[in-house]
Motif scaffolding. Sequence first.
Motif, mmCIF file in Angstrom:
data_model
loop_
_atom_site.group_PDB
_atom_site.id
_atom_site.type_symbol
_atom_site.label_atom_id
_atom_site.label_comp_id
_atom_site.label_asym_id
_atom_site.label_seq_id
_atom_site.Cartn_x
_atom_site.Cartn_y
_atom_site.Cartn_z
ATOM 1 N N MET A 68 0.838 -1.388 0.172
ATOM 2 C CA MET A 68 -0.069 0.064 0.085
ATOM 3 C C MET A 68 0.830 1.405 0.111
ATOM 4 S SD MET A 68 -3.293 -0.819 -0.075
ATOM 5 C CE MET A 68 -4.023 0.613 0.556
ATOM 6 N N GLY A 69 2.240 1.063 0.111
ATOM 7 C CA GLY A 69 3.028 2.214 0.370
ATOM 8 C C GLY A 69 2.929 3.071 -1.041
ATOM 9 N N PRO A 70 3.151 2.475 -2.145
ATOM 10 C CA PRO A 70 3.322 3.281 -3.297
ATOM 11 C C PRO A 70 2.034 3.561 -3.853
ATOM 12 C CG PRO A 70 4.471 0.971 -3.464
ATOM 13 C CD PRO A 70 3.719 1.043 -2.291
ATOM 14 N N VAL A 71 0.700 3.199 -3.510
ATOM 15 C CA VAL A 71 -0.408 3.615 -3.637
ATOM 16 C C VAL A 71 -0.797 4.742 -2.943
ATOM 17 C CG1 VAL A 71 -3.102 3.308 -3.335
ATOM 18 C CG2 VAL A 71 -1.388 1.556 -4.058
ATOM 19 N N ARG A 72 -0.317 4.967 -1.645
ATOM 20 C CA ARG A 72 -0.438 6.117 -0.824
ATOM 21 C C ARG A 72 0.252 7.139 -1.313
ATOM 22 N NH1 ARG A 72 -1.509 4.088 5.333
ATOM 23 N NH2 ARG A 72 -3.475 3.095 4.987
ATOM 24 N N THR A 73 1.627 6.789 -1.632
ATOM 25 C CA THR A 73 2.397 8.013 -1.905
ATOM 26 C C THR A 73 2.473 8.481 -3.179
ATOM 27 O OG1 THR A 73 4.193 6.319 -2.074
ATOM 28 C CG2 THR A 73 4.092 7.100 -0.035
ATOM 29 N N VAL A 74 2.054 7.546 -4.322
ATOM 30 C CA VAL A 74 2.243 8.169 -5.694
ATOM 31 C C VAL A 74 0.735 8.083 -6.380
ATOM 32 C CG1 VAL A 74 3.225 7.356 -7.889
ATOM 33 C CG2 VAL A 74 4.486 6.880 -5.644
ATOM 34 N N VAL A 75 -0.052 6.991 -6.279
ATOM 35 C CA VAL A 75 -1.156 6.943 -6.989
ATOM 36 C C VAL A 75 -2.236 7.771 -6.414
ATOM 37 C CG1 VAL A 75 -3.448 5.304 -7.627
ATOM 38 C CG2 VAL A 75 -0.880 4.555 -7.741
ATOM 39 N N LEU A 76 -2.685 8.185 -5.161
ATOM 40 C CA LEU A 76 -3.543 8.855 -4.781
ATOM 41 C C LEU A 76 -3.191 10.350 -4.980
ATOM 42 C CD1 LEU A 76 -4.540 7.159 -1.299
ATOM 43 C CD2 LEU A 76 -5.981 7.231 -3.634
ATOM 44 N N PRO A 77 -1.767 10.937 -4.795
ATOM 45 C CA PRO A 77 -1.852 12.105 -5.032
ATOM 46 C C PRO A 77 -1.887 12.690 -6.568
ATOM 47 C CG PRO A 77 0.079 11.231 -3.654
ATOM 48 C CD PRO A 77 -0.795 10.336 -3.998
ATOM 49 N N VAL A 78 -1.608 11.375 -7.372
ATOM 50 C CA VAL A 78 -1.642 11.695 -8.828
ATOM 51 C C VAL A 78 -3.252 11.719 -9.120
ATOM 52 C CG1 VAL A 78 -1.393 10.673 -11.206
ATOM 53 C CG2 VAL A 78 0.602 10.608 -9.504
ATOM 54 N N LEU A 79 -4.054 11.156 -8.561
ATOM 55 C CA LEU A 79 -5.439 11.042 -8.938
ATOM 56 C C LEU A 79 -6.159 12.210 -8.446
ATOM 57 C CD1 LEU A 79 -6.381 7.373 -7.820
ATOM 58 C CD2 LEU A 79 -6.323 8.468 -10.304
ATOM 59 N N ARG A 80 -5.761 12.995 -7.262
ATOM 60 C CA ARG A 80 -6.183 14.123 -6.691
ATOM 61 C C ARG A 80 -5.560 15.167 -7.521
ATOM 62 N NH1 ARG A 80 -3.801 13.570 -2.281
ATOM 63 N NH2 ARG A 80 -5.076 12.460 -1.166
ATOM 64 N N LEU A 81 -4.351 15.147 -8.110
ATOM 65 C CA LEU A 81 -4.188 16.204 -9.012
ATOM 66 C C LEU A 81 -4.763 16.516 -10.255
ATOM 67 C CD1 LEU A 81 -2.047 18.425 -9.838
ATOM 68 C CD2 LEU A 81 -0.489 16.786 -10.438
ATOM 69 N N LEU A 82 -5.278 15.010 -10.827
ATOM 70 C CA LEU A 82 -5.918 15.043 -11.974
ATOM 71 C C LEU A 82 -7.457 15.559 -11.800
ATOM 72 C CD1 LEU A 82 -4.836 11.303 -13.312
ATOM 73 C CD2 LEU A 82 -4.576 13.811 -14.322
ATOM 74 N N VAL A 83 -7.988 15.252 -10.597
ATOM 75 C CA VAL A 83 -9.410 15.909 -10.253
ATOM 76 C C VAL A 83 -9.439 17.374 -10.439
ATOM 77 C CG1 VAL A 83 -11.082 15.939 -8.579
ATOM 78 C CG2 VAL A 83 -10.213 13.957 -9.297
ATOM 79 N N TRP A 84 -8.327 17.937 -9.923
ATOM 80 C CA TRP A 84 -8.243 19.409 -9.837
ATOM 81 C C TRP A 84 -8.182 20.035 -11.071
ATOM 82 C CZ3 TRP A 84 -9.993 22.168 -5.869
ATOM 83 C CH2 TRP A 84 -10.048 21.545 -4.488
ATOM 84 N N VAL A 85 -7.091 19.306 -11.919
ATOM 85 C CA VAL A 85 -6.946 19.923 -13.327
ATOM 86 C C VAL A 85 -8.189 19.819 -13.957
ATOM 87 C CG1 VAL A 85 -5.808 19.265 -15.385
ATOM 88 C CG2 VAL A 85 -4.753 19.160 -13.384
ATOM 89 N N VAL A 86 -9.210 18.629 -13.989
ATOM 90 C CA VAL A 86 -10.427 18.684 -14.732
ATOM 91 C C VAL A 86 -11.195 19.817 -14.151
ATOM 92 C CG1 VAL A 86 -12.625 17.275 -15.009
ATOM 93 C CG2 VAL A 86 -10.239 16.152 -14.921
ATOM 94 N N ILE A 87 -11.346 20.051 -12.696
ATOM 95 C CA ILE A 87 -12.274 21.199 -12.324
ATOM 96 C C ILE A 87 -11.787 22.508 -12.883
ATOM 97 C CG2 ILE A 87 -12.790 22.347 -10.199
ATOM 98 C CD1 ILE A 87 -12.880 19.713 -8.738
ATOM 99 N N ALA A 88 -10.406 22.632 -12.877
ATOM 100 C CA ALA A 88 -10.063 24.061 -13.492
ATOM 101 C C ALA A 88 -10.335 24.268 -14.885
ATOM 102 C CB ALA A 88 -8.289 24.080 -13.104
ATOM 103 N N VAL A 89 -10.321 23.029 -15.619
ATOM 104 C CA VAL A 89 -10.763 23.197 -17.112
ATOM 105 C C VAL A 89 -11.922 23.174 -17.305
ATOM 106 C CG1 VAL A 89 -10.586 21.921 -19.251
ATOM 107 C CG2 VAL A 89 -8.615 21.666 -17.794
ATOM 108 N N CYS A 90 -12.650 22.964 -16.514
ATOM 109 C CA CYS A 90 -14.493 23.267 -16.634
ATOM 110 C C CYS A 90 -14.579 24.469 -16.271
ATOM 111 C CB CYS A 90 -15.167 22.138 -15.699
ATOM 112 S SG CYS A 90 -15.032 20.382 -16.225
ATOM 113 N N LEU A 91 -13.930 25.056 -15.234
ATOM 114 C CA LEU A 91 -14.089 26.373 -14.879
ATOM 115 C C LEU A 91 -13.713 27.364 -15.994
ATOM 116 C CD1 LEU A 91 -13.273 26.446 -11.165
ATOM 117 C CD2 LEU A 91 -15.579 26.489 -12.127
ATOM 118 N N VAL A 92 -12.636 27.243 -16.638
ATOM 119 C CA VAL A 92 -12.358 28.138 -17.740
ATOM 120 C C VAL A 92 -13.302 28.122 -18.852
ATOM 121 C CG1 VAL A 92 -10.526 28.319 -19.259
ATOM 122 C CG2 VAL A 92 -9.789 27.847 -17.167
ATOM 123 N N TYR A 93 -13.717 26.841 -19.207
ATOM 124 C CA TYR A 93 -14.682 26.713 -20.244
ATOM 125 C C TYR A 93 -15.892 27.463 -19.874
ATOM 126 C CZ TYR A 93 -17.875 24.606 -23.354
ATOM 127 O OH TYR A 93 -19.003 24.296 -24.358
#
Length: 350
Positions: free
Chosen positions: A1-26
């Motif tokens: 679970m170490g790599p999931v918490r340290t790598v996968v979850l932060p990457v997913l969280r970053l992707l979600v914020w990018v999608v929200i930002a793109v929607c707001l700009v549109y």
Amino acid sequence: MGPVRTVVLPVLRLLVWVVIAVCLVYIAFLRGGPDASGDPAVPSATITAPETTVARADVVNTVTLTGSITEDPATTVKSTAAGTVGRLRVAAGDPVDEGDPLFTVVVPVAETPSAPAPADPTAPLVPAPAPTPRTKTVTVTATVPGTVATLDVLPQQSVDIGTAVATISPGVLRASAPLTQADQFRLLAPPTVAKVTVPGGPGGFDCTELRTGRPPASAGGGDAATGGFTDPYADPSTTQTGANLTCRVPDGIQVFAGATATIEVTAGEARGVLVAPVTAVKGTVGTGSVWVLDDAAGPEGTETPVELGLTDGENVEIRAGVAEGARILQFVPNSDAVGDPGMVMGGFGG
């Protein structure tokens, strides 16, 4: 679970914020304005001024007034001599003609003293006889025909020249009603006969000697109808002017002074003439204007001078200036008559 918490979850969280930002700009910069077609608070149709057409119709200029039955004022008779009232020749209620005797006045006549004859010194002294007073009789007569309303003298009463001694009523009844400014404009050329109806009294009858104008009592100034006050906010066309319409009640018609009366005056009619609603015409007498609509004029219309004729309060005759079928604004621009039936007379008053 170490790599999931340290790598996968932060990457997913970053992707979600990018999608929200793109929607707001549109939404903020790329999408078109809001669609208001489904919003009931935003009008979706173009509002245009109401219009009408110049058409042919009959115009009957009938003015209906509410007034009352009045009686011509009585005439005051004054004494033409100074002295003592003698014989009364009439009583209150008697009919008289002009010149008929009302009563007599016994007037003393002053004698001019003659020069005394030379006295005889030998004759006994005899007192001179008292002079016999001389009088003359003057007859006070009626100055107008009518009925004696009052007789304010008694036998042996002293009167002076100019004393009011009697009144004579002419016995003339008239139907009278106040006129507004709009009424007077519609009655510039009134007929000589009106139709009068007295509620609860005789049926409609013809009333003759019709005339308009200010009554004599108000001729000296001040408006008897308004007390001299003019409301600056009142519609001038519906404000009483102080003028009256009067006509004479024929002899034999059983009415009385003070009774309510409806007076109907027909001052002209025109059949099959061009007409427009009074709300569409600026002006009422002689000349005016209408706003003609066409493709070149746009929704505001073009102010067009017209020659006016009769009006019945709803329509006005158009004698010249526009043709039959012309499209015109139904209401004069900037007129209080728009949407207010109570202001119709004000609308065509200009």
